[in-house]
Design a protein around this motif. Structure first.
Motif, mmCIF file in Angstrom:
data_model
loop_
_atom_site.group_PDB
_atom_site.id
_atom_site.type_symbol
_atom_site.label_atom_id
_atom_site.label_comp_id
_atom_site.label_asym_id
_atom_site.label_seq_id
_atom_site.Cartn_x
_atom_site.Cartn_y
_atom_site.Cartn_z
ATOM 1 N N TYR A 104 0.790 -1.235 0.000
ATOM 2 C CA TYR A 104 0.000 0.000 0.000
ATOM 3 C C TYR A 104 0.825 1.290 0.000
ATOM 4 C CZ TYR A 104 -3.930 -3.112 0.821
ATOM 5 O OH TYR A 104 -4.850 -4.131 0.718
ATOM 6 N N THR A 105 2.131 1.205 -0.201
ATOM 7 C CA THR A 105 2.883 2.449 -0.373
ATOM 8 C C THR A 105 2.766 2.890 -1.826
ATOM 9 O OG1 THR A 105 4.952 1.224 -0.761
ATOM 10 C CG2 THR A 105 4.543 2.055 1.491
ATOM 11 N N ILE A 106 2.924 4.192 -2.036
ATOM 12 C CA ILE A 106 2.906 4.765 -3.387
ATOM 13 C C ILE A 106 4.324 5.217 -3.700
ATOM 14 C CG2 ILE A 106 2.190 7.043 -2.523
ATOM 15 C CD1 ILE A 106 0.677 7.444 -5.197
ATOM 16 N N ALA A 107 4.780 4.911 -4.909
ATOM 17 C CA ALA A 107 6.144 5.234 -5.327
ATOM 18 C C ALA A 107 6.117 5.771 -6.750
ATOM 19 C CB ALA A 107 7.031 3.988 -5.238
ATOM 20 N N MET A 108 7.218 6.401 -7.128
ATOM 21 C CA MET A 108 7.332 6.950 -8.480
ATOM 22 C C MET A 108 7.773 5.865 -9.461
ATOM 23 S SD MET A 108 6.336 10.011 -8.301
ATOM 24 C CE MET A 108 6.695 10.517 -9.984
ATOM 25 N N PHE A 121 3.056 7.009 -11.262
ATOM 26 C CA PHE A 121 3.242 6.457 -9.918
ATOM 27 C C PHE A 121 2.675 5.051 -9.884
ATOM 28 C CE2 PHE A 121 -0.817 8.648 -10.127
ATOM 29 C CZ PHE A 121 -1.698 7.706 -9.617
ATOM 30 N N PHE A 122 3.032 4.301 -8.856
ATOM 31 C CA PHE A 122 2.433 2.989 -8.665
ATOM 32 C C PHE A 122 2.168 2.768 -7.191
ATOM 33 C CE2 PHE A 122 7.019 2.279 -8.627
ATOM 34 C CZ PHE A 122 7.224 1.417 -7.555
ATOM 35 N N ILE A 123 1.183 1.908 -6.927
ATOM 36 C CA ILE A 123 0.838 1.524 -5.565
ATOM 37 C C ILE A 123 1.167 0.041 -5.427
ATOM 38 C CG2 ILE A 123 -1.005 1.295 -3.852
ATOM 39 C CD1 ILE A 123 -2.435 3.655 -5.287
ATOM 40 N N ASN A 124 1.987 -0.278 -4.440
ATOM 41 C CA ASN A 124 2.407 -1.652 -4.194
ATOM 42 C C ASN A 124 1.257 -2.475 -3.626
ATOM 43 O OD1 ASN A 124 5.443 -1.776 -4.701
ATOM 44 N ND2 ASN A 124 5.286 0.035 -3.395
ATOM 45 N N CYS A 138 11.379 5.565 -5.550
ATOM 46 C CA CYS A 138 11.071 6.466 -4.445
ATOM 47 C C CYS A 138 9.651 6.314 -3.920
ATOM 48 C CB CYS A 138 11.309 7.911 -4.865
ATOM 49 S SG CYS A 138 10.927 9.083 -3.546
ATOM 50 N N VAL A 139 9.556 5.849 -2.667
ATOM 51 C CA VAL A 139 8.285 5.829 -1.948
ATOM 52 C C VAL A 139 8.052 7.230 -1.402
ATOM 53 C CG1 VAL A 139 7.088 4.905 0.077
ATOM 54 C CG2 VAL A 139 8.481 3.385 -1.355
#
Length: 181
Positions: A104-108, A121-124, A138-139
């Motif tokens: 649920y972290t968002i990263a570039m 961006f993407f959400i794990n 980068c989170v």
């Protein structure tokens, strides 16, 4: 004198709270809303970049164009016809900020060039610690609410469309991203 010091300290705390109040945004999608808490203290340039795209209404009408079950969902760069939107200049990679690519972290999103992230961006969907190796990804925030929406998007069937893989068969549109007041 001690009483005066305590009163002054209390006034200072009321005027300048010690807690770091994180900024949040709401990603409004055709599958529901996702609230993201941003970590400006850990990734200041990345958050500033993300906010600038939000303020320009850049994300309105973009889609989650890449969904890999058990990995991540990616959006923020393509319109409904899979046309890549023009972006601003890439930003510096702030991946070594103490945050990790956890569920649920968002990263570039970026290319092989570590300093190539722009708007995407993407959400794990799961812990993806391998994305922290080397130059890393980068989170800059974490899903605060809307985890079910993220999982719903992450479980959509995909196909190859216009030469691009992992495209959801049923389109998920980002209607808007708004800064939570």
């Amino acid at each position: 004198m001690k009483k005066l010091s305590k009163i002054l300290l209390l006034i200072f705390i009321l005027l300048f709270p010690l807690s770091n109040h994180a900024q949040s945004v709401i990603i409004k999608t055709t599958k529901g809303d996702i609230e993201i808490e941003l970590y400006e203290d850990k990734a200041p340039e990345t958050v500033k970049n993300f906010i600038s795209y939000i303020n320009a209404d850049f994300y309105n009408g973009t889609i989650f164009h890449r969904v890999i079950r058990g990995f991540m969902i990616q959006g923020g760069g393509y319109d409904k016809n899979l046309n890549l939107k023009p972006t601003e200049a890439p930003i510096k990679n702030e991946s070594k900020n103490g945050l990790f690519n956890e569920t649920y972290t968002i990263a570039m999103a970026r290319t092989n060039d570590p300093h190539s992230a722009t708007s995407q961006f993407f959400i794990n969907l799961v812990d993806n610690y391998f994305l922290d190796d080397g130059d890393g990804y980068c989170v800059f925030g974490k899903v605060k609410s809307g985890q079910k929406v993220v999982q719903t998007i992450g479980s959509l069937p995909t196909h190859v469309k216009d030469g691009m893989g992992d495209v959801p068969i049923k389109r998920v549109t980002i209607k808007s991203i708004e800064i939570k007041k």
